[in-house]
Design a protein around this motif. Structure first.
Motif, PDB file in Angstrom:
ATOM      1  N   VAL A 135       0.816  -1.224   0.000  1.00  0.00           N
ATOM      2  CA  VAL A 135       0.000   0.000   0.000  1.00  0.00           C
ATOM      3  C   VAL A 135       0.844   1.267   0.000  1.00  0.00           C
ATOM      4  N   ASP A 136       2.134   1.131   0.255  1.00  0.00           N
ATOM      5  CA  ASP A 136       2.926   2.348   0.366  1.00  0.00           C
ATOM      6  C   ASP A 136       4.265   2.275  -0.360  1.00  0.00           C
ATOM      7  N   SER A 137       5.219   1.492   0.179  1.00  0.00           N
ATOM      8  CA  SER A 137       6.602   1.696  -0.269  1.00  0.00           C
ATOM      9  C   SER A 137       6.882   1.262  -1.703  1.00  0.00           C
ATOM     10  N   GLY A 141       8.015   5.507  -6.152  1.00  0.00           N
ATOM     11  CA  GLY A 141       9.384   5.756  -6.572  1.00  0.00           C
ATOM     12  C   GLY A 141      10.342   6.312  -5.542  1.00  0.00           C
ATOM     13  N   LYS A 142       9.957   6.352  -4.258  1.00  0.00           N
ATOM     14  CA  LYS A 142      10.956   6.752  -3.265  1.00  0.00           C
ATOM     15  C   LYS A 142      11.813   5.540  -2.948  1.00  0.00           C
ATOM     16  N   THR A 143      13.129   5.705  -3.058  1.00  0.00           N
ATOM     17  CA  THR A 143      14.038   4.606  -2.732  1.00  0.00           C
ATOM     18  C   THR A 143      15.000   5.123  -1.678  1.00  0.00           C
ATOM     19  N   LEU A 223      -5.329   6.135  -3.976  1.00  0.00           N
ATOM     20  CA  LEU A 223      -5.171   7.424  -3.293  1.00  0.00           C
ATOM     21  C   LEU A 223      -3.715   7.894  -3.397  1.00  0.00           C
ATOM     22  N   LYS A 224      -2.792   6.949  -3.161  1.00  0.00           N
ATOM     23  CA  LYS A 224      -1.373   7.341  -3.256  1.00  0.00           C
ATOM     24  C   LYS A 224      -1.036   7.795  -4.677  1.00  0.00           C
ATOM     25  N   ALA A 225      -1.583   7.080  -5.672  1.00  0.00           N
ATOM     26  CA  ALA A 225      -1.306   7.413  -7.072  1.00  0.00           C
ATOM     27  C   ALA A 225      -1.701   8.865  -7.372  1.00  0.00           C
ATOM     28  N   VAL A 237       1.652  18.356  -2.012  1.00  0.00           N
ATOM     29  CA  VAL A 237       0.538  17.564  -1.504  1.00  0.00           C
ATOM     30  C   VAL A 237       0.942  16.123  -1.108  1.00  0.00           C
ATOM     31  N   ARG A 238       2.002  15.596  -1.734  1.00  0.00           N
ATOM     32  CA  ARG A 238       2.447  14.231  -1.371  1.00  0.00           C
ATOM     33  C   ARG A 238       2.844  14.133   0.104  1.00  0.00           C
ATOM     34  N   GLN A 239       3.228  15.275   0.671  1.00  0.00           N
ATOM     35  CA  GLN A 239       3.650  15.263   2.076  1.00  0.00           C
ATOM     36  C   GLN A 239       2.541  14.838   3.026  1.00  0.00           C
ATOM     37  N   LEU A 240       1.280  14.893   2.540  1.00  0.00           N
ATOM     38  CA  LEU A 240       0.170  14.429   3.392  1.00  0.00           C
ATOM     39  C   LEU A 240       0.384  12.972   3.823  1.00  0.00           C
ATOM     40  N   LEU A 241       1.114  12.214   2.973  1.00  0.00           N
ATOM     41  CA  LEU A 241       1.366  10.792   3.288  1.00  0.00           C
ATOM     42  C   LEU A 241       2.220  10.633   4.532  1.00  0.00           C
ATOM     43  N   ASN A 242       2.780  11.747   5.002  1.00  0.00           N
ATOM     44  CA  ASN A 242       3.667  11.661   6.163  1.00  0.00           C
ATOM     45  C   ASN A 242       2.921  11.778   7.485  1.00  0.00           C
ATOM     46  N   LEU A 243       1.588  11.739   7.453  1.00  0.00           N
ATOM     47  CA  LEU A 243       0.860  11.804   8.722  1.00  0.00           C
ATOM     48  C   LEU A 243       1.428  10.764   9.699  1.00  0.00           C
TER      49      LEU A 243
HETATM   50  N1  GLY Z   1       5.680   6.947   1.937  1.00  0.00           N
HETATM   51  C1  GLY Z   1       5.528   8.307   1.624  1.00  0.00           C
HETATM   52  C2  GLY Z   1       5.692   8.633   0.181  1.00  0.00           C
HETATM   53  O1  GLY Z   1       5.815   7.765  -0.655  1.00  0.00           O
HETATM   54  O2  GLY Z   1       5.687   9.771  -0.140  1.00  0.00           O
END
Ligand code: GLY
Ligand code: NAD
Length: 355
Positions: A135-137, A141-143, A223-225, A237-243
């Motif tokens: 669902v996340d990592s 594309g964050k590595t 949602l992440k997409a 807006v991607r920073q919202l994922l850092n809750l």
């Molecule tokens: N796990 C947070 C992000 O992908 O931005």
């Protein structure tokens, strides 16, 4: 099988289904012509799924190699990363060869970082086997790897060419590790989608045998997409994922990584929401629902770490920008905001969450 297409710099698909691993070879052939592929995985996942994935890819005509490292967050290091690069070089991987990241977030982050830097970048496929990685990592594309000074301090943005998620692999996860992913799924509900929150709340506790698991995974990735396509480089807006992640990372580090990522994030979500409520940004009903959904899954909503222990780690977080830091606050269920705080006000804010 469900499919989500992600349009970033590179366009790629995320495929989600149950018992689909056997189809990995055919989908890999849509990305690579027969070539060398290196499976990067950890020792636990290697024992469980390494041989199957090796055979599936070999049977599709690929020349398959495997690099397996000791299981655990400690392997997300410069040392393991260096060994992965050298393994590829020793085996003469070229720019047209590729990498398969098989496993949880640790294998995925290492595989992605290796892929993004070997020969200045080769293609890779994510095959997530934890709910958290699914669902996340594995998407977005964050590595990266950890440095002794903190988590994920070295990394790149490098999108996979395919994410292939067989939810049947979650059956072998311990309940605790499965829950790490549930924490992230709850996070999506809180920050972006009331319906998802309510579904998880009503059907809690979510387990690996939950019959609507693919729907949950699909909703989270969708949602992440949306966020990743709007803000691939994490500037907005991607920073919202850092809750929950700023405090969560500090809890992880203070516990010497004995508390896992998802459990630390769950506690981080509880603490930031309490602080946010105390400062008037989150209403009482939303706070109660958030604490409730976390407790329904057995997450710890308090910490024994003090602000004196947590604050120095938070201040070394890479998300800090000069004398300010962005925190993600839930405003109500399904909605959240990015709020900038001067770092000198952080102690008071954190203490309001620890009360
Ligand atoms: N796990 C947070 C992000 O992908 O931005
Ligand atoms: P992990 O990769 O260490 O996996 C957790 C444990 O589950 C390990 O012991 C692993 O061997 C085991 N495992 C994996 N799949 C299994 C299976 N199917 N059956 C049985 N055991 C299995 O950790 P994780 O929780 O998946 O991921 C956490 C990591 O992900 C952290 O390093 C975190 O920083 C990173 N992360 C990255 C991103 C990103 O966007 N790149 C997002 C979130 C988290």
């Amino acid at each position: 099988m469900k499919k989500i297409s992600i349009n970033t710099n590179e366009r790629y698909d995320v495929l989600i289904g149950k018992n689909i691993l056997g189809e990995l070879g055919a989908y890999t052939l849509e990305i690579f012509a027969p070539c060398k592929l290196c499976i990067i995985t950890d020792d636990t996942v290697n024992l469980l799924y390494g041989d199957s994935v090796f055979d599936i890819l070999s049977n599709s005509g690929f020349d398959v190699y495997r690099y397996s490292f000791p299981t655990g967050e400690a392997s997300k290091s410069l040392d393991t990363y260096g060994r992965c690069l050298e393994f590829l070089a020793e085996n003469k991987f070229s720019r047209t060869d590729g990498i398969i990241g098989l496993g949880g977030g640790v294998a995925g982050d290492l595989a992605g970082f290796t892929a993004s830097t070997y020969l200045r970048g080769i293609k890779f496929i994510q095959v997530p086997t934890t709910l958290l990685a699914a669902v996340d990592s594995s998407v977005g594309g964050k590595t990266g790897i950890n440095l002794s000074q903190g988590k994920n301090l070295a990394g790149t943005f490098w999108q996979p060419s395919l994410v292939f998620c067989d939810t049947a692999t979650f059956k072998t996860l311990s309940a605790e590790i499965f829950l790490d992913g549930v924490a992230e799924a709850i996070k999506y509900g809180i920050i972006l989608n009331k319906n998802l929150f309510e579904k998880i709340y009503t059907d809690a506790p979510i387990t690996a045998s939950y019959d609507k698991l693919e729907d949950i995974v699909y909703s989270c990735i969708k949602l992440k997409a949306t966020l990743v396509m709007e803000d691939e480089r994490d500037k907005g807006v991607r920073q919202l994922l850092n809750l929950g992640h700023t405090i969560g990372h500090a809890i992880e580090k203070c516990s010497n990584y004995k508390i896992s990522h998802g459990h630390a994030v769950a506690t981080g979500i509880a603490l930031i929401t309490k602080a946010s409520h105390n400062f008037g940004y989150t209403d009482l009903q939303s706070l109660s629902l958030i604490i409730d959904i976390l407790k329904k899954h057995g997450f710890i909503t308090e910490t024994s770490f003090t602000s004196e222990e947590l604050l120095p780690v938070i201040l070394s977080d890479k998300k800090r920008g000069g004398s300010n830091i962005n925190l993600i606050l839930p405003t109500k269920i399904g909605s959240s905001e990015i709020r900038e705080f001067p770092v000198n006000s952080l102690d008071g804010f954190l203490k309001a969450g620890l009360k």
